[in-house]
Design an enzyme around this catalytic site. Structure first.
Site, PDB file in Angstrom:
ATOM      1  N   TYR A  15       0.843  -1.204   0.000  1.00 52.36           N
ATOM      2  CA  TYR A  15       0.000   0.000   0.000  1.00 52.36           C
ATOM      3  C   TYR A  15       0.883   1.262   0.000  1.00 52.36           C
ATOM      4  O   TYR A  15       0.463   2.319  -0.452  1.00 52.36           O
ATOM      5  CB  TYR A  15      -0.871   0.053   1.269  1.00 52.36           C
ATOM      6  CG  TYR A  15      -2.119  -0.813   1.285  1.00 52.36           C
ATOM      7  CD1 TYR A  15      -2.357  -1.786   0.317  1.00 52.36           C
ATOM      8  CD2 TYR A  15      -3.073  -0.658   2.295  1.00 52.36           C
ATOM      9  CE1 TYR A  15      -3.503  -2.586   0.367  1.00 52.36           C
ATOM     10  CE2 TYR A  15      -4.221  -1.437   2.345  1.00 52.36           C
ATOM     11  CZ  TYR A  15      -4.432  -2.400   1.379  1.00 52.36           C
ATOM     12  OH  TYR A  15      -5.559  -3.178   1.438  1.00 52.36           O
ATOM     13  N   GLY A  16       2.052   1.130   0.576  1.00 49.44           N
ATOM     14  CA  GLY A  16       2.937   2.282   0.821  1.00 49.44           C
ATOM     15  C   GLY A  16       3.105   3.245  -0.335  1.00 49.44           C
ATOM     16  O   GLY A  16       2.964   4.455  -0.175  1.00 49.44           O
TER      17      GLY A  16
ATOM     18  N   CYS B 283      -2.141  -1.909  10.092  1.00 53.92           N
ATOM     19  CA  CYS B 283      -1.309  -1.386   9.009  1.00 53.92           C
ATOM     20  C   CYS B 283      -1.105   0.104   9.271  1.00 53.92           C
ATOM     21  O   CYS B 283      -2.079   0.868   9.333  1.00 53.92           O
ATOM     22  CB  CYS B 283      -2.046  -1.601   7.686  1.00 53.92           C
ATOM     23  SG  CYS B 283      -1.235  -0.904   6.247  1.00 53.92           S
ATOM     24  N   ASN B 284       0.155   0.510   9.432  1.00 57.96           N
ATOM     25  CA  ASN B 284       0.452   1.927   9.678  1.00 57.96           C
ATOM     26  C   ASN B 284       0.011   2.786   8.498  1.00 57.96           C
ATOM     27  O   ASN B 284      -0.511   3.881   8.673  1.00 57.96           O
ATOM     28  CB  ASN B 284       1.953   2.128   9.882  1.00 57.96           C
ATOM     29  CG  ASN B 284       2.474   1.516  11.155  1.00 57.96           C
ATOM     30  OD1 ASN B 284       2.707   2.199  12.132  1.00 57.96           O
ATOM     31  ND2 ASN B 284       2.639   0.197  11.173  1.00 57.96           N
ATOM     32  N   THR B 285       0.220   2.262   7.298  1.00 59.39           N
ATOM     33  CA  THR B 285      -0.089   3.029   6.099  1.00 59.39           C
ATOM     34  C   THR B 285      -1.594   3.281   5.990  1.00 59.39           C
ATOM     35  O   THR B 285      -2.028   4.396   5.676  1.00 59.39           O
ATOM     36  CB  THR B 285       0.414   2.263   4.856  1.00 59.39           C
ATOM     37  OG1 THR B 285       1.755   1.833   5.114  1.00 59.39           O
ATOM     38  CG2 THR B 285       0.396   3.125   3.620  1.00 59.39           C
TER      39      THR B 285
ATOM     40  N   CYS C  53       5.935  -0.050  10.395  1.00 56.64           N
ATOM     41  CA  CYS C  53       5.210  -0.898   9.447  1.00 56.64           C
ATOM     42  C   CYS C  53       5.063  -2.259  10.121  1.00 56.64           C
ATOM     43  O   CYS C  53       6.036  -2.772  10.695  1.00 56.64           O
ATOM     44  CB  CYS C  53       6.010  -1.018   8.151  1.00 56.64           C
ATOM     45  SG  CYS C  53       5.347  -2.245   7.001  1.00 56.64           S
TER      46      CYS C  53
HETATM   47  N1  DGL Z   1       2.023  -3.539   7.015  1.00 58.07           N
HETATM   48  C1  DGL Z   1       1.827  -2.315   6.313  1.00 58.07           C
HETATM   49  C2  DGL Z   1       2.093  -1.123   7.241  1.00 58.07           C
HETATM   50  O1  DGL Z   1       2.100  -1.282   8.430  1.00 58.07           O
HETATM   51  C3  DGL Z   1       2.607  -2.355   5.057  1.00 58.07           C
HETATM   52  C4  DGL Z   1       2.224  -1.271   4.121  1.00 58.07           C
HETATM   53  C5  DGL Z   1       2.436  -1.573   2.694  1.00 58.07           C
HETATM   54  O2  DGL Z   1       1.767  -2.464   2.185  1.00 58.07           O
HETATM   55  O3  DGL Z   1       3.233  -0.877   2.056  1.00 58.07           O
HETATM   56  O4  DGL Z   1       2.279  -0.006   6.810  1.00 58.07           O
END
Ligand code: DGL
Length: 259
Positions: A42-43, A73-75, A183
Site C-alpha cells: 500500500y505504501g 497497518c500503519n499506512t 510498518c
Molecule cells: N504492514 C503495512 C504497514 O504497516 C505495510 C504497508 C504496505 O503495504 O506498504 O504499513
C-alpha cells in the site's frame, strides 16, 4: 455480541505480528484476519487508493460480523482511519509509529524511523512527529522493497540484507539509540535488524500497545468475550497462502479469498 470476532486487516501478512499480540493478550477472543496481499504494498499508493482499499477490507470484515476492527497497518491507519471512523459505527483501533517513547527516552537525541512512503508522507505522521521533534534528529527512512520481499517469503535473503544495510547505514552514522518500526511487516525483521545495528540501539514497535488498546476499547464498549472457551481464528489471504501460514506460529489454515 461479545462472541462476535475481532476483525484485523493489513495490506498483507505483516499484520499477523499484531494478531499475535492481540491473541496473546486476549486468548479467548475470536478473530478474523484479512491479508489484502494482492494489493500490497500500500505504501507507494496515493491516499485515495489506500482509502478505497481500506474501505473494501472493512466492508468485508463487517459482512463477517466483526464487532471491532483493528487496522493492523500503519499506512492504512495514517491515511484512512479517520474516514473509516466517520463512515462506520463500530470501533476502530489503528497503529502508528511509536515516535513518542523513542523521542522522550533518547539519550543521543537521534532516532530512526523505518516506515513506508504512505506513512512517512501522511498528515497524521507529520503532526505526531512535529510534537516530539524539538532538539532531536529524526532520520526518516522509507523501507522501499521490504514489504514485497516479506510478501514473497524472502525474509532471510541476500536482497533483504542489502536493503537493510542500505537503509540503516545513515542511522548508524547519526548515532541513533532508538529505531522505531513504522510498518507491521517489520517486526519479522527484528533478528536481522539487530545484526545491522549497534547493541545499545533499542528497536520498538507498537504491537503490544495496539493489543492493550484493543482490550481497553472492548472493555469500554462492553464487548469483551465472557466465556473462556477456546477461540476460533480464521485467516484469509488473496495472495500467497503458504507464506502467510509460515508466519503463524501455530498450525492455522489460511484460506484464499477474492473480493
Ligand atoms: N504492514 C503495512 C504497514 O504497516 C505495510 C504497508 C504496505 O503495504 O506498504 O504499513
Amino acid at each position: 455480541m461479545s462472541k462476535q470476532p475481532i476483525g484485523i486487516f493489513d495490506s498483507g501478512v505483516g499484520g499477523t505480528s499484531i494478531w499475535k499480540e492481540i491473541h496473546h493478550l486476549l486468548p479467548y477472543e475470536n478473530t478474523i484476519y484479512l491479508a489484502d496481499s494482492i494489493n500490497a504494498p500500500y505504501g507507494p499508493k496515493g491516499k485515495q487508493a489506500i482509502i478505497d482499499l481500506s474501505l473494501k477490507n472493512t466492508q468485508l470484515l463487517l459482512k463477517k460480523n466483526c464487532k471491532l476492527i483493528v487496522v493492523a497497518c500503519n499506512t492504512a491507519t495514517t491515511n484512512a482511519i479517520s474516514l473509516l471512523r466517520e463512515r462506520y459505527t463500530c470501533p476502530f483501533i489503528g497503529i502508528e509509529p511509536a515516535i513518542k517513547p523513542a523521542a522522550l527516552n533518547s539519550k543521543t537525541k537521534a532516532i530512526g524511523i523505518l516506515a513506508t512512503k504512505g506513512t512517512l508522507s501522511s498528515k497524521l505522521f507529520h503532526t505526531t512527529t512535529s510534537l516530539y521533534s524539538r532538539g532531536l534528529t529524526i532520520i526518516e527512512q522509507e523501507g522501499e522493497g521490504i514489504v514485497e520481499l516479506i510478501e514473497n517469503g524472502k525474509i532471510n535473503s541476500p536482497e533483504m540484507t542489502f536493503l537493510l544495510e542500505t537503509y540503516l547505514n545513515p542511522m548508524r552514522k547519526a548515532n541513533i539509540d532508538y529505531l522505531v518500526l513504522g510498518c507491521t511487516h517489520y517486526p519479522y525483521l527484528i533478528p536481522q535488524l539487530r545484526k545491522h545495528l549497534p547493541k545499545q540501539v533499542k528497536i520498538i514497535d507498537s504491537g503490544e500497545a495496539v493489543a492493550r488498546q484493543t482490550k481497553a476499547v472492548l472493555r469500554k464498549n462492553n464487548l469483551l468475550v465472557r466465556s473462556k472457551n477456546s477461540a476460533s481464528h480464521q485467516f484469509f489471504s488473496n495472495g500467497n497462502v503458504e507464506v502467510m501460514a509460515s508466519l503463524l506460529s501455530e498450525n492455522f489454515e489460511v484460506n484464499y479469498f477474492k473480493f
